[in-house]
Design an enzyme around this catalytic site. Structure first.
Site, PDB file in Angstrom:
ATOM      1  N   SER A  87      10.371  63.171   1.868  1.00 12.89           N
ATOM      2  CA  SER A  87      10.457  64.276   0.914  1.00 12.89           C
ATOM      3  C   SER A  87      11.410  64.035  -0.244  1.00 12.89           C
ATOM      4  O   SER A  87      11.485  64.879  -1.149  1.00 12.89           O
ATOM      5  CB  SER A  87      10.835  65.565   1.642  1.00 12.89           C
ATOM      6  OG  SER A  87       9.729  66.048   2.375  1.00 12.89           O
ATOM      7  N   TYR A 181      10.143  76.206   3.258  1.00 12.14           N
ATOM      8  CA  TYR A 181       9.865  74.845   2.807  1.00 12.14           C
ATOM      9  C   TYR A 181       8.428  74.476   3.167  1.00 12.14           C
ATOM     10  O   TYR A 181       7.995  74.685   4.298  1.00 12.14           O
ATOM     11  CB  TYR A 181      10.841  73.895   3.483  1.00 12.14           C
ATOM     12  CG  TYR A 181      10.828  72.479   2.985  1.00 12.14           C
ATOM     13  CD1 TYR A 181      11.631  72.107   1.913  1.00 12.14           C
ATOM     14  CD2 TYR A 181      10.050  71.517   3.594  1.00 12.14           C
ATOM     15  CE1 TYR A 181      11.644  70.800   1.459  1.00 12.14           C
ATOM     16  CE2 TYR A 181      10.048  70.211   3.149  1.00 12.14           C
ATOM     17  CZ  TYR A 181      10.854  69.858   2.075  1.00 12.14           C
ATOM     18  OH  TYR A 181      10.859  68.561   1.638  1.00 12.14           O
ATOM     19  N   SER A 182       7.690  73.935   2.210  1.00 13.58           N
ATOM     20  CA  SER A 182       6.281  73.644   2.445  1.00 13.58           C
ATOM     21  C   SER A 182       5.813  72.468   1.600  1.00 13.58           C
ATOM     22  O   SER A 182       5.961  72.479   0.373  1.00 13.58           O
ATOM     23  CB  SER A 182       5.427  74.873   2.124  1.00 13.58           C
ATOM     24  OG  SER A 182       4.051  74.570   2.202  1.00 13.58           O
ATOM     25  N   ASN A 183       5.235  71.466   2.255  1.00 14.11           N
ATOM     26  CA  ASN A 183       4.665  70.342   1.520  1.00 14.11           C
ATOM     27  C   ASN A 183       3.546  70.782   0.582  1.00 14.11           C
ATOM     28  O   ASN A 183       3.337  70.178  -0.477  1.00 14.11           O
ATOM     29  CB  ASN A 183       4.117  69.299   2.491  1.00 14.11           C
ATOM     30  CG  ASN A 183       5.197  68.431   3.096  1.00 14.11           C
ATOM     31  OD1 ASN A 183       6.338  68.409   2.631  1.00 14.11           O
ATOM     32  ND2 ASN A 183       4.850  67.700   4.145  1.00 14.11           N
ATOM     33  N   GLY A 321      14.771  63.371   3.231  1.00 10.62           N
ATOM     34  CA  GLY A 321      13.379  62.990   3.442  1.00 10.62           C
ATOM     35  C   GLY A 321      13.134  62.595   4.883  1.00 10.62           C
ATOM     36  O   GLY A 321      13.942  61.880   5.472  1.00 10.62           O
TER      37      GLY A 321
END
Length: 374
Positions: A87, A181-183, A321
């Site tokens: 990330s 939090y979200s991809n 990340g």
């Protein structure tokens, strides 16, 4: 180092039982950076077979390593080793979006529907109510989820497939009212970059950020490119049982499943260069950087950039990340201090503890008095 390979396992899976790994291989003398060395060792003790750290300030940089980057070679982690940064990719994606803001192509408080008509729609979503800013700061209401997108025939994944998968989960909250939090947020932003630049997001980030900063150890792999350039840090999944550690090498996987949310590869040195350039105002304009650094009302996250207050005063800016096989963190301060560190296991069984120890090591490196710089 004692190791046992299990011949009855599939040829594509190697599991090793490794005794406690040596921690002597550092790039500085044993009496330097003692506190940071101990913190890095504590991280490695609950995460991967190895861990590395690269830190310093305007006067110079230094590095530490504990354990090994390869369970079959007893090789220290080096600042120029390549690994999957997960990330931390989001900060590159956010920087590309903010460049487009600087160019007048994007307004942060405009609804995503204006730029990507029909993409964020259905299942309780309305792209007219979610702004670009909310996607960047994870206040869109799009929830976090385990990815299960539909693969293409060649085993790769498109951004459209990733976004469809993410939006198959109902909203977590109304846009702008909380944080999660979200991809998927950054996969939508990847689509936004592609729509406005007319190029794949990998090429846009390469031409806009990687090449201008001469990040020669950094790349955004194309779909289907599962390789990592040598020298590399191998990524592992494993467990620890008493004095033994059981590791499965998972270095190679399809990067397009994370794409603009987590698909990039870099090195500790390159990440230091990137984050220093970013906080120095050399990647985006100062007004855009101020927007990027400003957290929302619901978290310490700004626009693809997190703020970490330091016990020695001030704050550092960066991102962590985590992808299968790797956990990492990079931070930089406006006065030139920097740290980039990683371990070669995602430590998914105790991610919160691993992240806490990673932040402790980073904070120690940023706040300690310089000694034995190399």
């Amino acid at each position: 180092m004692t190791r046992i390979t299990r011949s009855w396992m599939s040829a594509s899976v190697v599991i090793a039982a490794v005794l406690a790994l040596p921690a002597q291989a550092q790039a500085v003398a044993d009496d330097d950076h003692a506190s940071t060395r101990a913190s890095l060792g504590a991280l490695q003790a609950i995460s991967g077979p190895g861990a590395g750290l690269y830190a310093g300030d305007g006067a110079g940089s230094w590095s530490l390593s504990v354990g090994t980057s390869d369970i079959f070679a007893n090789r220290p982690v080096q600042p120029t080793d390549h690994y999957r940064i997960g990330s931390q990719t989001k900060t590159f994606t956010a920087a590309a979006v903010l460049q487009l803001v600087d160019e007048g192509e994007i307004d942060l408080d405009t609804a995503i529907e204006r730029y990507l008509p029909g993409v964020v729609d259905g299942n309780g979503y309305d792209g007219n109510t979610i702004t670009v800013r909310q996607l960047l700061q994870h206040t869109s209401g799009i929830p976090t989820s385990d990815p299960h997108p539909q693969a293409s025939a060649d085993g790769t994944y498109t951004l459209a497939a990733l976004v469809r998968d993410g939006l198959s989960h109902s909203p977590a909250f109304p846009p702008g009212t909380s944080f999660q939090y979200s991809n998927t947020n950054f996969e939508i932003l990847g689509m936004l970059i592609e729509r406005l630049t007319g190029t794949p997001v990998s090429k846009a980030i390469t031409s806009r950020i990687i090449e201008p900063l001469a990040l020669t150890g950094t790349r955004f792999p194309e779909p289907g490119d599962r390789s990592i350039t040598t020298p590399l840090v191998h990524g592992y999944r494993g467990v620890r049982v008493g004095p033994f550690s059981y590791w499965q090498d998972i270095t190679t996987f399809e990067p397009s499943i994370f794409s603009s949310a987590g698909g990039m590869i870099s090195t500790e040195q390159d990440l230091t260069t990137f984050y220093q350039a970013l906080v120095d105002g050399r990647v985006i304009s100062r007004p855009a950087l101020n927007q990027m650094e400003t957290p929302s009302a619901y978290s310490s996250s700004g626009l693809g950039l997190d703020r970490l207050p330091l016990p020695c005063g001030g704050a550092a800016y960066g991102h962590n990340g985590g992808v299968p096989g790797y956990l990492s963190l990079s931070l930089a301060t406006p006065d030139g201090r920097h740290v980039s560190l990683m371990t070669n296991s995602e430590a998914s069984l105790d991610m919160a503890a691993a992240m806490a120890k990673m932040e402790a090591a980073a904070t120690s490196a940023l706040c300690e008095a310089p000694a034995g710089q190399a």
